[in-house]
Design a protein around this motif. Structure first.
Motif, PDB file in Angstrom:
ATOM      1  N   SER A 186       0.634   0.029   2.466  1.00 26.38           N
ATOM      2  CA  SER A 186      -0.793  -0.124   2.719  1.00 26.38           C
ATOM      3  C   SER A 186      -0.944  -0.097   4.239  1.00 26.38           C
ATOM      4  O   SER A 186      -0.393  -0.946   4.944  1.00 26.38           O
ATOM      5  N   LEU A 205      -4.932   3.385   4.009  1.00 30.27           N
ATOM      6  CA  LEU A 205      -4.138   4.492   3.459  1.00 30.27           C
ATOM      7  C   LEU A 205      -3.016   3.911   2.615  1.00 30.27           C
ATOM      8  O   LEU A 205      -2.503   2.841   2.909  1.00 30.27           O
ATOM      9  N   ARG A 206      -2.656   4.657   1.567  1.00 28.52           N
ATOM     10  CA  ARG A 206      -1.601   4.146   0.683  1.00 28.52           C
ATOM     11  C   ARG A 206      -0.512   5.198   0.463  1.00 28.52           C
ATOM     12  O   ARG A 206      -0.346   5.722  -0.635  1.00 28.52           O
ATOM     13  N   GLN A 264      -4.511  10.327  -1.736  1.00 29.55           N
ATOM     14  CA  GLN A 264      -3.599   9.674  -0.812  1.00 29.55           C
ATOM     15  C   GLN A 264      -2.504  10.625  -0.352  1.00 29.55           C
ATOM     16  O   GLN A 264      -1.932  11.354  -1.162  1.00 29.55           O
ATOM     17  N   GLY A 320      -6.680  11.030   2.435  1.00 32.92           N
ATOM     18  CA  GLY A 320      -6.816   9.733   3.089  1.00 32.92           C
ATOM     19  C   GLY A 320      -7.986   8.950   2.535  1.00 32.92           C
ATOM     20  O   GLY A 320      -8.091   7.747   2.744  1.00 32.92           O
TER      21      GLY A 320
END
Lengths: 602, 602
Positions: free
Chosen positions: B276, B288-289, B167, B163
């Protein structure tokens, strides 16, 4: 006439046996056993953990117990099987107070089928069964109950009162795996119980050990009661993962657990028939007054640190293996590890992995059992994925394990280690070439017998032996440390070894040292030595006892019990200890037979 | 010639079916199905959750999917059985990417055996199986690995990086039971996943609800994946106990779980093919992605509070049922509960138990299903101790449940509720006499169909109905609250009711309201209504959809998924959602067939 099947043979024997027991026919019964015979009883007949060896001992036990136990309803459970001339059978039975499950090995012969080994175990007390399956609690309490309390309110009230305004029936000193498992069983049986643990959180007994530690026993051997590990649980669980599991377990099982609580003094009030246990919790002294006191302190309570001249002059770090923080702080230093058992090997390997110069001091010979071989040769038949597929889950495996009398157990093990010697010949050869002193136990019966007899003397090899063999871990064997200097140690051969760190992987003191310290030397002496079989092998002096000394059964100190062992033992024997405690809690008759004499003090 | 056994008949059908599929024989296959027929597929053939109703639909699906799915190896699993002219069979099969398990109901007739219902489910992806049983990890990593990290170090590193510098592939918004179960499955499958939950601790979604709440479904229905409840778990678990269980589960399953974290905004970057997601954790915004975004917010996210004139003038407490603290603070007061479903009944009963004057306002009719009857008549065959003894554990029960096509499910349920009406005639009669408005669903199909169609309209009676029937809980039915005054409410019949407390047990808003708020109204509209079957019954407008709208399957918004339902559904369908996500994580082809059109927005 067709040959009777194994099930028919076992059923016939059980029917006759049941009839003879019901008739109290003490002449007929011994003849139903082979001349060499063993009856191991876990609480069902003897209210003890006790093995009768031979016909005469069996006869004597029955003469004492039959009138009170009144066994009945011996029935075959599942199909019996036959291999190598031995019929193997499971059966159920009852006594006047309990339901039981047993195992039987029959030998055919001129006298007909005779029992070679018999195992009888107590499963549950009649009228005091665990509330599970279809008898589980409803939970919601349907209907309306003015003023009812929720589960959470009841739990909070229990936590606030137990040990203060309400006394627990049982206090368990030691909140490691053993104490937790026993507490879980007592919880199910409705015996008010409090666990006292000096460390903060459940699981800390694992977490606080050396960083690289993983269980040396495989997952199938390690299940706790009631809540098996998920099926992706690693074969050898890392210490912090098992620590977290124990913490979750305490929560899930609703165990009353006082962490950060130290037991300071205990004494038995004979007049009141209860204990007075002074503990310190949150800085305050509290006196608990349980009827039953259980020591579940395991082997890792009293660190055994040798007194070596000059230790006080050492300028580096020195500590017992139980206090070793892991290798990180010692990069670039020289480490000396005194000892050559499990902890010594694990710690040496972890130090070496960090590039640290490490020397193991091996004082006496050690049994090395490579983990893969041990799993395949010794445990695989009972505790493995394959065993589970064969219908032998850990419940069944525990009983099969328990069905082998200690007297002849080593004969089951010797061939396993003969095979291991062949299979691991290369490793063993290279270890000896490196100077490592190997043994396989006094009679070649290997790891588990060493564990039962003396609780020490081995390493389950998960990689460090290769490092010893190839010299990565330096080895000095047949010596000990005679003197400690500010920056070195002097060995008993006169040589000197530079040292910035000394780890004492020198094991643990006698389990009943706790008793001496917490209660009194007199009580400790009354109870006597804990653990060991009296096999008259190294560190296990005779006479022969037939069972582990003082474990999970009545001791010579009334209302005092000792619980412990590895995960397998703690799981299996907590069943029998919990039933003994429950019976006393309910005021049932518990006529103990065959209580062992005390031959050794520590 | 002897009559073929059910197993022979099923095996023959499966062999022919497999052959026809392999030959891509789209003319032969429809004739293997009865004129009325259903093929329900859970991901294995359609990469969707989809039911083909009728031969033509089946033919069309196969025309699209067969070239890509390439099924094979259809083999009977266990013995088939026959009852009432229907052959019931389990089978295994494979596709090019996966192993599957299925269920078949055959009808005999002039055309020979034809399939009436067929269920195909994906079990595991080839080459991406869960590491369990004999393929479980070793844990100890035997051997020596300089610089190796312990389990604890790895877990800490993961927690510190996921995070932030690494990711997650999947973000699950909502850390209740649904999110947790999906995360556990993704963890096992090795899909990096992060769960976001606005409440502090796992389990708080249960803990924070009204004090007297217990599960309304029995334990056999409620197991989570991988870690079944112990066998003393209560039939109806109290909310705090299940809350603690969920918290332990998150820990044991090593789920990456951010509590006290609020999702503030999410948008999909089409160019990058990723989301996103802006969240607030510990007072800091973090973006976060993830590639995949799962909404697992359940039904209890958006409280549905009616806007009633005068509410702002009320001098007492007023709150939605989800915020009701329990009865204690209201002793001696007068309470009004608006609503007549589960929460309304539970809250009224708890208030009454504390001696509080309480009135239930029933606006529209309600289905009452007494818990005992429901367990025996509706659930018992699949989810009960007896079912377990009959070999139907919850795994098998879930599949049997899934094998009944939604189109005809009500026909299975109507007789159950006919029986319930007879059995509970006394209670129902007294409830009606007390003025309670009863219903059994538009077509008499009762509780579960109401749940599937509209997610509301019922009370599983665990005692409160008796209180309504005997007047302990006062009832005003066929009215609603028109106006709120400082110390009373005015009902729609003009009468006035004194009130110190108003509880709005008025349910929850549309699930895709979350999408509108968090992502955008456009995305919410693209996805459309969530839940419901299109049954054209109350609150479930047509057209017929054949499956629950948008649940556990691809939505019209790429890389956005909706997960949820009761414990049974969350357990069972998390399997299929996790496999869909895993396949995408590994870059496998996932040709989706039969994606539903959007007919309704909320």
């Amino acid at each position: 006439m067709s040959t009777p099947t194994p099930s028919e043979r076992a059923s016939a024997w059980l029917a006759n046996f049941g009839k003879a027991l019901a008739a109290n026919d003490l002449n007929a019964i011994p003849k139903m056993f082979a001349p060499e015979c063993y009856w191991r009883d876990l609480v069902a007949f003897t209210w003890n953990i006790s093995t009768q060896e031979g016909r005469e001992a069996i006869q004597q036990m029955l003469a004492s117990q039959l009138p009170q136990v009144r066994p009945s309803n011996f029935t075959l459970a599942g199909d019996a099987t036959e291999a190598d001339g031995i019929v193997d059978a499971w059966f159920n039975f009852e006594t006047v107070t309990a339901r039981g499950h047993g195992h039987l090995r029959l030998k055919g012969g001129e006298q007909g089928d005779q029992a070679w080994t018999l195992l009888t175990t107590m499963v549950e007390l009649k009228g005091f069964e665990e509330r599970k399956g279809e008898n589980r609690p409803k939970g919601a309490e349907h209907g309306v109950h003015p003023g009812r309390k929720t589960w959470l309110e009841q739990r909070k009230e229990e936590e606030a009162t137990l040990g203060y305004t309400k006394q627990p029936y049982t206090v368990i000193i030691g909140g490691g795996q053993g104490g937790i498992m026993l507490a879980a069983r007592l919880r199910r049986l409705g015996v008010p119980t409090l666990v006292i643990e000096r460390r903060e959180r459940p699981g800390d007994s694992w977490r606080k050990r050396y960083k690289s530690l993983c269980l040396h026993d495989p997952v199938w051997y390690d299940h706790l009661p009631y809540l098996p590990f998920p099926d992706d649980w690693p074969v050898f669980a890392p210490k912090d993962k098992i620590g977290d599991w124990l913490e979750s377990y305490v929560k899930i099982m609703e165990i009353n657990y006082w962490g950060s609580t130290t037991a300071k003094k205990a004494s038995f009030d004979e007049a009141k028939g209860e204990w007075s246990v002074t503990v310190e919790r949150d800085g305050k002294e509290i006196v608990l007054r349980p009827k039953q006191l259980v020591f579940a302190l395991g082997v890792s309570g009293y660190a055994n640190v040798p007194k070596i001249p000059g230790a006080e002059t050492f300028l580096g770090d020195q500590h017992h293996s139980s206090l070793h923080p892991g290798p990180e702080a010692y990069k670039g230093k020289k480490a000396v590890v005194l000892g050559s058992n499990n902890s010594a090997h694990d710690i040496c390997a972890a130090l070496w992995e960090q590039g640290i110069d490490v020397t193991m001091i091996q004082r006496t010979s050690t049994h090395i059992a490579p983990s893969e071989s041990l799993m395949e040769l010794a445990l695989g038949g009972l505790y493995s994925e394959q065993a589970v597929k064969n219908g032998i889950d850990h419940h069944k495996a525990d009983l099969i394990f328990a069905s082998v009398p200690y007297k002849i157990m080593h004969t089951f093990h010797i061939p396993v280690y003969e095979e291991m010697k062949k299979r691991e010949a290369d490793l063993y050869g290279r270890l000896e070439k490196a100077g490592f002193m190997l043994d396989f136990g006094d009679d070649g019966s290997g790891l588990f017998m060493k564990y039962l007899r003396r609780g020490s003397g081995y390493y389950i090899d998960v990689g460090a032996s290769e490092l010893v063999a190839n010299g990565s871990i330096k080895l000095r064997s047949g010596v000990t440390i005679d003197r400690i200097n500010p920056k070195s140690v002097t060995l008993s051969d006169g040589s000197e070894l530079p040292a910035d760190l000394i780890v004492y992987a020198t094991g643990y003191g006698s389990m009943n040292q706790f008793l001496a310290d917490l209660v009194s030397p007199e009580v400790a002496d009354r109870v006597g030595k804990v653990w060991g079989l009296g096999s008259n092998t190294t560190k296990d002096p005779g006479p022969w006892e037939g069972e582990l000394r003082n474990m999970w059964k009545p001791t010579r100190q009334p209302q005092l019990w000792i619980h412990g062992g590895n995960l397998h033992q703690s799981r299996h024997y907590s069943q029998f200890l919990s039933l003994q405690l429950k019976a006393r809690y309910e005021g049932l008759e518990t006529p103990v037979y065959g209580q062992a004499d005390v031959h050794h003090l520590r």
